[in-house]
Design an enzyme around this catalytic site. Sequence first.
Site, PDB file in Angstrom:
ATOM      1  N   THR A 172     -30.155 -33.000  -1.987  1.00  0.00           N
ATOM      2  CA  THR A 172     -30.503 -31.603  -2.254  1.00  0.00           C
ATOM      3  C   THR A 172     -29.775 -31.081  -3.488  1.00  0.00           C
ATOM      4  O   THR A 172     -28.612 -31.402  -3.728  1.00  0.00           O
ATOM      5  CB  THR A 172     -30.150 -30.747  -1.034  1.00  0.00           C
ATOM      6  OG1 THR A 172     -30.890 -31.214   0.086  1.00  0.00           O
ATOM      7  CG2 THR A 172     -30.487 -29.283  -1.274  1.00  0.00           C
ATOM      8  N   GLY A 211     -22.444 -33.029   2.822  1.00  0.00           N
ATOM      9  CA  GLY A 211     -21.210 -32.946   3.589  1.00  0.00           C
ATOM     10  C   GLY A 211     -20.178 -33.939   3.090  1.00  0.00           C
ATOM     11  O   GLY A 211     -20.497 -35.083   2.780  1.00  0.00           O
ATOM     12  N   GLU A 461     -31.940 -31.723   6.225  1.00  0.00           N
ATOM     13  CA  GLU A 461     -32.842 -32.879   6.360  1.00  0.00           C
ATOM     14  C   GLU A 461     -34.296 -32.456   6.531  1.00  0.00           C
ATOM     15  O   GLU A 461     -35.035 -33.036   7.315  1.00  0.00           O
ATOM     16  CB  GLU A 461     -32.401 -33.784   7.517  1.00  0.00           C
ATOM     17  CG  GLU A 461     -31.058 -34.412   7.299  1.00  0.00           C
ATOM     18  CD  GLU A 461     -30.872 -34.934   5.888  1.00  0.00           C
ATOM     19  OE1 GLU A 461     -31.727 -35.701   5.410  1.00  0.00           O
ATOM     20  OE2 GLU A 461     -29.879 -34.560   5.251  1.00  0.00           O
TER      21      GLU A 461
END
Length: 694
Positions: A172, A211, A461
């Site tokens: 992303t 993350g 996701e």
Amino acid sequence: MEKWSDCIDLRREREAATIASEDFAVWWAGGRAELEERRALDRFFFDDPEFDDAVHPSCMSYKERYEHALAKGTKFLAKLRQWQRTRLNQEKEHQHQGPEDEETMDIKALHNYRQLLSGPLGTALFQQSFPLRLHFSMFLSTLLNQGNEEQQRLWLGRAWRLDGIIGTYAQTELGHGSYVRGLETRADYDVEREEFVLNTPTLTGYKWWPGGLGHTANVVVVLAQLYIRGQHHGLQQFLVRIRDEQTHQPMPGIDVGDIGPKLGANGVNNGFLAFRNVRIPRNQMLMQHAQVLADGRFVKASQPLLVYGTMVFVRVMIVRDVMFGLLQAATIATRYAAVRRQSPIEPNAPEPQILNHLTQQAKILPEIARGVCYRLAANDLWSFYQRTMQQITEKGKGTPGGGEGQLAELHALSCCLKSVCTQDAVDGIDVLRKSCGGHGYMASANFDSIHGLACAAFTYEGEHTVLLLQTARFLMRQYANANAKKELPASICYLRNAAQLSWGSDLLENVARALEISATEQVREAWQWQLEQRTRGGHTEEQATNLAGRRLIAAATLHGHVQLVRNSMRQMLELKRCVNPQLGEVLQQLVELFVLDTCLRQLGAVLKWNSIGAEQLQQLEQRYEQLLAALRSNAVAIVDGFDFDDRVLGSTLGCHDGRVYERLMEEARRNPLNQEPVNATYQTHLKPLLKGKL
């Protein structure tokens, strides 16, 4: 503080239940051995004082939360590896084989590891998740599924052992999320030097959200647009070292950092990343499914969807994750509702447990049923994923088999269930929080952490709407195939059933068939609307799809509910055969409640596409309320059967002993603000205000 005895109300609930919560726990865990193994692992950590939090994380700053989560996370992984080595060596000794240092890295081991991190144990220790989670959930699975044998030999073992490698997955960007074709990061192949040159051309091209990226990971899998001699070859995946292995300083050309506090999951260390002429060797493009040869020739993937295999894997896992969060919240709300007394039903009667109010049962019990049925769906989806990937792998090795057709079905189903289940979980957790009144709003009740993680799963996701539209495209193709009398995937076969609803004596079958008809008709309407917009409206196919968007989403949503309902009904018969009669009856009641609740939630679509009268609706609602009454006496026993340790729930309202008010007061007294009778701001601000000196 004095030792508390169990709350008398909870004790009476457990004594009055018709099932033993231990029987439920054995079934839920998959067997007695599995249950005892998990409990032993829990005790291995919970009995260790190093994993106790002296201060509640809600009282920490954002920086403190990251440092606390990382410190605890490294201890956790070291202790977990110690446990695994001990267990593995015990198994080897039992089999009269030599000891081994670690288990083998494969998809099963990775799945088991991820379950530990996102399941009860990981949640107990990391209520806001932790920075190494994506290393195990996405980075390793990408290496395993996207890297060729040479790349796995070079990278996978080291990454599994955390030998100089902590990874994450960077897809992303600041300006693009679910529309992956719009990603801007470029990888240009330099034929002369056999290297890729990575660049971030704009601010919106910065990687954003991965993350562990901020300050934890030192290697990333980067999704970037591949160019060779100026020709575009689509998105490919590249391994890039972003921090020095020894000093952890950012590598030359790397701009990396943490994106800041979020609604939840504030232990994850989400980050940003940009590249300025960063060079990597040719063998750091992951090449199991597509390759760039030394001379610049591009070998295209036989199945382009396989490049996104990591996302499919994670979406499959998310269905299980949100089920777990929903049942955490349901356990807290159920125990609190059995302890809290309020609002007499009869004017002169004592205040009853609020669980005795039908309105409270209608808030809590359907969410328990939903969580159980999500678990059944998650297990089924995981089995489907394993079968599909195995067939594709075997075919790639020359073994006769298929899998390609199933891959499209798997992709559509994982998109659909991820969207539907996260939506329902987010809504359900908030309903359960509200069912606890004002106390549910306290951070110590832990609904904020549970809800925050579910909200994150709703978006990451694959954004909710985008995934439903992907499923809808699959449904449109299958509807056209059905019209052409072509073979349909198993999950879509109901599209061929043209029979209208005939309301019979089997209420569940009536409801399931009504949902199938609704989904079929909604698919047909969307397909026809698209066609009409193209033929009569003069729109392009893409414009027609946009104009049909609401209808397409409705079709995909109904399809998801059909899958959940049919799967639950199919497994209900098996459930009754594998447990004792009392537990079997309760499991059947839970499945039935879920099916009826699903119908009531989709009542607008059901009534739109089916001829159902007031008498049938009354029958449905009466049975719904009968099920609430039947499950009421076993509510506490059922949530006890999920076998969540108090540390897993992390809630003052949901502990096994039911001492809600004592725990609320104890947590309030632990508040750092209450560690001194007078806060320093009295002297600096309040006193001058009171003296009129401001």
